[in-house]
Scaffold this active site. Sequence first.
Site, PDB file in Angstrom:
ATOM      1  CG  ASP A  88       5.369 -13.646 -10.717  1.00  0.00           C
ATOM      2  OD1 ASP A  88       5.388 -13.050  -9.625  1.00  0.00           O
ATOM      3  OD2 ASP A  88       4.838 -13.175 -11.743  1.00  0.00           O
ATOM      4  CG  HIS A  89       1.567 -13.510  -8.889  1.00  0.00           C
ATOM      5  ND1 HIS A  89       1.018 -12.750  -7.879  1.00  0.00           N
ATOM      6  CD2 HIS A  89       2.094 -12.641  -9.782  1.00  0.00           C
ATOM      7  CE1 HIS A  89       1.197 -11.466  -8.154  1.00  0.00           C
ATOM      8  NE2 HIS A  89       1.861 -11.376  -9.297  1.00  0.00           N
TER       9      HIS A  89
ATOM     10  CG  HIS B 250       4.410  -8.152  -8.262  1.00  0.00           C
ATOM     11  ND1 HIS B 250       3.948  -9.419  -8.525  1.00  0.00           N
ATOM     12  CD2 HIS B 250       5.364  -8.306  -7.316  1.00  0.00           C
ATOM     13  CE1 HIS B 250       4.579 -10.295  -7.770  1.00  0.00           C
ATOM     14  NE2 HIS B 250       5.450  -9.629  -7.019  1.00  0.00           N
ATOM     15  N   GLY B 251       4.218  -5.382 -11.664  1.00  0.00           N
ATOM     16  CA  GLY B 251       3.639  -4.467 -12.640  1.00  0.00           C
ATOM     17  C   GLY B 251       4.629  -3.470 -13.196  1.00  0.00           C
ATOM     18  N   GLY B 252       5.883  -3.876 -13.336  1.00  0.00           N
ATOM     19  CA  GLY B 252       6.907  -2.954 -13.803  1.00  0.00           C
ATOM     20  C   GLY B 252       6.664  -2.402 -15.196  1.00  0.00           C
TER      21      GLY B 252
END
Length: 285
Positions: free
Chosen positions: A84-85, A207-209
């Site tokens: 991720d990222h 993103h940011g769920g």
Amino acid sequence: MDLVNGYTLMNYAKRNQLVLPAFNTTNYEMTLAIVKAFDAMKLGGYIQISSHNLKLSNPEIVANMTREVMEREDVSTPMGLHLDHGKSFEDVKLCIDAGFTSIMVDASELPFEENIKEVKRATDYAHYFGVPVEAELGGIRGKEDDHVSDINAKTHPEDVLSFVEKTGCDTLAVAVGNVHGLDLSPNLDFPLLQKIAAISPVPLVLHGGSGIPFDQVRRAKKHHLIKINYGSDLRKAYIKTFGQAYDENHNEFNLYGVATKGIQNVIETAKTIIKEVNGEKVGAL
């Protein structure tokens, strides 16, 4: 069951009309909880770790740890291991070499053409090994680990097709009012998401769920969404356990006991997310 290749996992999601949760790990306990939650709900998804959290270990340790947990738990549910990222080509390369089955390269803070260049470099390498690539277009505000971003640049629909075609990415993380962390309130722009979905030749990622209401997540499923990331909710559940133990007893030293409670709290948090995101699909596979 061993780790599942990212392309296989995406086909599994498409075939069963699923949005795959992607849960961020940092250590063994978090990984164990995520694996247990997926397997208990009989619905697959991603175990993922960011470039930042890799500083506490390395890709090989994370890959070996994840495989050990899956073998130990004798899981029968498909799960992939995702970067991720990914903030550098070196991280991308190390993760693929270690056996990660899916990667993200995040060059979204760079100008458009430089973003394309960095993603293309990662895609060329990843695709050689049959590993899919997620890229990000637009800027997502909020705090992720110790990185704070004030960028609030929503994804421009007119850039999407060119970006995907030039980079060769397999999924696209978009900025449509979603935010990182729990300090800001998301407000998904559904007309924008619908425009992007109509243009994008690849599935979309949010993103940011952790901050997005579940009814909005279920609504977003209708717009080409295949993956949604959750980190803050799970970390909060784990960290809170230690805070409560200390509040109850300043001399608490039973690390195993407290960690075990933390694992269970993460399992329950992840199970709730899996159920809310995919509803009646849970347990039906």
